[in-house]
Structure formats: structure tokens, C-alpha cells
Design a protein around this motif. Sequence first.
Motif, short mmCIF file in Angstrom:
data_model
loop_
_atom_site.label_atom_id
_atom_site.label_comp_id
_atom_site.label_asym_id
_atom_site.label_seq_id
_atom_site.Cartn_x
_atom_site.Cartn_y
_atom_site.Cartn_z
N ALA A 111 0.84 -1.20 0.00
CA ALA A 111 0.00 0.00 0.00
C ALA A 111 0.87 1.24 0.00
O ALA A 111 1.83 1.35 0.78
CB ALA A 111 -0.91 0.01 1.22
N PHE A 112 0.55 2.19 -0.88
CA PHE A 112 1.22 3.49 -0.85
C PHE A 112 0.74 4.26 0.38
O PHE A 112 -0.23 3.89 1.04
CB PHE A 112 0.90 4.28 -2.12
CG PHE A 112 1.36 3.62 -3.39
CD1 PHE A 112 2.65 3.15 -3.52
CD2 PHE A 112 0.49 3.50 -4.46
CE1 PHE A 112 3.09 2.55 -4.69
CE2 PHE A 112 0.91 2.91 -5.65
CZ PHE A 112 2.20 2.42 -5.77
N LYS A 113 1.40 5.38 0.67
CA LYS A 113 1.00 6.21 1.80
C LYS A 113 -0.29 6.97 1.54
O LYS A 113 -0.90 7.50 2.46
CB LYS A 113 2.13 7.18 2.16
CG LYS A 113 3.37 6.48 2.70
CD LYS A 113 4.47 7.49 3.05
CE LYS A 113 5.70 6.79 3.59
NZ LYS A 113 6.80 7.75 3.91
N VAL A 117 -4.63 7.00 -6.38
CA VAL A 117 -3.40 7.32 -7.10
C VAL A 117 -3.58 7.25 -8.61
O VAL A 117 -4.41 6.51 -9.14
CB VAL A 117 -2.24 6.39 -6.67
CG1 VAL A 117 -1.97 6.54 -5.18
CG2 VAL A 117 -2.55 4.94 -7.00
N THR A 118 -2.76 8.04 -9.32
CA THR A 118 -2.68 8.01 -10.78
C THR A 118 -1.22 8.22 -11.17
O THR A 118 -0.39 8.61 -10.35
CB THR A 118 -3.54 9.11 -11.42
OG1 THR A 118 -3.11 10.39 -10.93
CG2 THR A 118 -5.02 8.92 -11.11
N PRO A 141 -5.79 1.68 -8.23
CA PRO A 141 -5.76 3.14 -8.04
C PRO A 141 -6.58 3.62 -6.85
O PRO A 141 -6.12 4.46 -6.07
CB PRO A 141 -6.32 3.68 -9.36
CG PRO A 141 -6.16 2.57 -10.34
CD PRO A 141 -6.32 1.32 -9.56
N ALA A 142 -7.81 3.14 -6.70
CA ALA A 142 -8.69 3.65 -5.64
C ALA A 142 -8.10 3.41 -4.26
O ALA A 142 -8.12 4.31 -3.41
CB ALA A 142 -10.07 3.01 -5.75
N PHE A 143 -7.57 2.22 -4.04
CA PHE A 143 -7.04 1.87 -2.72
C PHE A 143 -5.58 2.29 -2.55
O PHE A 143 -5.02 2.17 -1.45
CB PHE A 143 -7.18 0.38 -2.46
CG PHE A 143 -8.61 -0.06 -2.28
CD1 PHE A 143 -9.28 0.20 -1.10
CD2 PHE A 143 -9.29 -0.69 -3.31
CE1 PHE A 143 -10.60 -0.18 -0.93
CE2 PHE A 143 -10.61 -1.08 -3.15
CZ PHE A 143 -11.26 -0.83 -1.96
N GLY A 144 -4.95 2.76 -3.63
CA GLY A 144 -3.56 3.18 -3.51
C GLY A 144 -2.64 2.03 -3.17
O GLY A 144 -1.85 2.10 -2.23
N ALA A 145 -2.74 0.94 -3.93
CA ALA A 145 -1.95 -0.25 -3.66
C ALA A 145 -1.42 -0.82 -4.97
O ALA A 145 -1.92 -0.49 -6.06
CB ALA A 145 -2.78 -1.29 -2.92
N VAL A 146 -0.42 -1.66 -4.87
CA VAL A 146 0.18 -2.27 -6.05
C VAL A 146 0.47 -3.74 -5.76
O VAL A 146 0.95 -4.10 -4.68
CB VAL A 146 1.47 -1.53 -6.47
CG1 VAL A 146 2.47 -1.46 -5.32
CG2 VAL A 146 2.09 -2.16 -7.70
N SER A 163 0.74 10.58 -8.47
CA SER A 163 -0.15 11.66 -8.05
C SER A 163 -1.28 11.04 -7.24
O SER A 163 -1.64 9.86 -7.43
CB SER A 163 -0.71 12.40 -9.26
OG SER A 163 0.33 13.03 -10.01
N HIS A 164 -1.88 11.83 -6.33
CA HIS A 164 -2.98 11.30 -5.52
C HIS A 164 -4.04 12.37 -5.34
O HIS A 164 -3.77 13.58 -5.40
CB HIS A 164 -2.48 10.82 -4.16
CG HIS A 164 -1.88 11.89 -3.30
ND1 HIS A 164 -2.64 12.70 -2.47
CD2 HIS A 164 -0.59 12.30 -3.15
CE1 HIS A 164 -1.86 13.55 -1.84
NE2 HIS A 164 -0.61 13.34 -2.23
N GLY A 165 -5.27 11.93 -5.10
CA GLY A 165 -6.38 12.84 -4.89
C GLY A 165 -6.49 13.28 -3.44
O GLY A 165 -5.76 12.80 -2.57
N ALA A 166 -7.40 14.21 -3.19
CA ALA A 166 -7.66 14.67 -1.82
C ALA A 166 -8.35 13.57 -1.02
O ALA A 166 -9.11 12.76 -1.57
CB ALA A 166 -8.53 15.92 -1.85
N VAL A 167 -8.10 13.55 0.27
CA VAL A 167 -8.70 12.52 1.12
C VAL A 167 -8.89 13.07 2.53
O VAL A 167 -8.12 13.90 3.00
CB VAL A 167 -7.80 11.25 1.16
CG1 VAL A 167 -6.46 11.55 1.80
CG2 VAL A 167 -8.50 10.11 1.87
#
Length: 251
Positions: A111-113, A117-118, A141-146, A163-167
Motif C-alpha cells: 500500500a502506498f502512503k 493514485v494516478t 488506483p482507488a485503494f492506492g496499492a500495487v 499523483s494522488h487525490g484529496a482525502v
Amino acid sequence: MPTTYLLGQGKVYIAKRDAFGNPKALRWLGDVSAAKLALKVTNAEQKESYSGQRGTVKRVQVGKEATIELTMMEINTDNLALNVSGVVTNTPSGSVTGEALPVVVAGNRVAFKNPGVTSVVITDSASTPVTLATTKYKVDPAFGAVDFKDVTGATQPFLAAYSHGAVDSVAMFNAQQEDDFLRYEGINLAENGAPIIVELYKVNSEPLKELALITDKFAEMQITAAVLIDGAKTPSDELGQFGRILQIAAS
């Protein structure tokens, strides 16, 4: 005297209290499917010692307490913060470079921090960094994981740029415990929609009892709050020291 019944629905509001115990702006808690007020007294009793029956001859109230139980259906960030004694943090959209990932093998998920993500690019840690082919991993992308499929020949740890969206996030148990003001604005369906108001001047909430994360029905948050005595008010005052219930004739 005419009979009066109660079949209630309505809105529950919460507010912070100022330095004098007065409510600030009210916030609607959203859909509250159940609200229950309970009162309790503690008594000191004296039993007689002359009849052989040990009968109670005197009872004096020495303590008063009240609780309010709420079942909240709307799981928004403000309600979550109230229920988990937490603080809401708003993270704006942005970009990250050089985020080090843990050492992985094929089949691992990382999981990314940040979620949402995009434009993900993953490089290795070789002296001359090599960009990992996108065929060797799959981004969620939605969960920010790879999910890594193949790490053969790469120098770890991997470094991620994206890049990441607001949360909005709610941390648990990091807020200062405060007393709140609670107000119920209801309608009595049993009496032609007559308004009913309940005000509780000083409530202190316990953390939520549970939040069902996997369930076959809508999740709900159940909390219990102690109704405390408001020392800024006097017992003989029209408002009382704990709260009041107002019944208003239907228009």
C-alpha cells in the motif's frame, strides 16, 4: 385529562459549548434511527431493627444520573470523529516522488502512503535506476496499492512516484475529550405531529460500541453518552441542571 402517547421521529443535533456552557452552532447528526434517554437515581436506605422484618423505613436520593443512547446511520467524517474520539485531517491532492516501498517478492501487495493514485511510476534502487515495466505489477488506483507479479533482476527497495487525490482521514483516540450540547427536535406522530424538543446541556460521549465493517445490512454506529450536571444552572431554574423536555401543541 386527555391521554397523550409518543411515537417519535426527528433530528438530533450536537454543538460545542462555550465558556459559559451555552451551545454554539448546532450540527445535525444525520439519520439517527434510535434515540433513548434513561434516568437513574442512587438511594441511601435505612432499615429498622425493631420489628424482626428489617423493613425499610427511610429512603433518600443521594445521586442522580442520566444517559442518552444514539444509533447513528450516517458514517461521515464528522460523525466518525465523534464516535472514535478522533480528529479529521484533510489531505489535499498532490504528488509524491521517491516513496520507498518494503522489500517484496512476486505475489506481494504493497500500500502506498496515499490512496486515489494516478500516473504511477516505479523504479528500482540500482546505481543507475531502472524503471520497472508495468507488466511486472498491477496498480489498484482507488485503494492506492500495487500487486507485484515479477521482481526478478531488480534492485530493491523499489521507489514509487505518483499523483494522488484529496482525502479525509479520521485518526482514533487522538482528540481531547470534550462535553457537548445535544438537542432533539422531534415530531410526535401519535399526536398529529406535535413538536417535541429535548435539550441535554452537558453530555460526554463514550466511544462507539462497534462498527460492522463486513455485514449484510447497513452499518450503524451506537454510542452512549453520559448526561452530566451543568453547574452553571441552578436546580430551581426553569431549565434545570441536566436538561429539559418541551411538549408543544400541534398547530
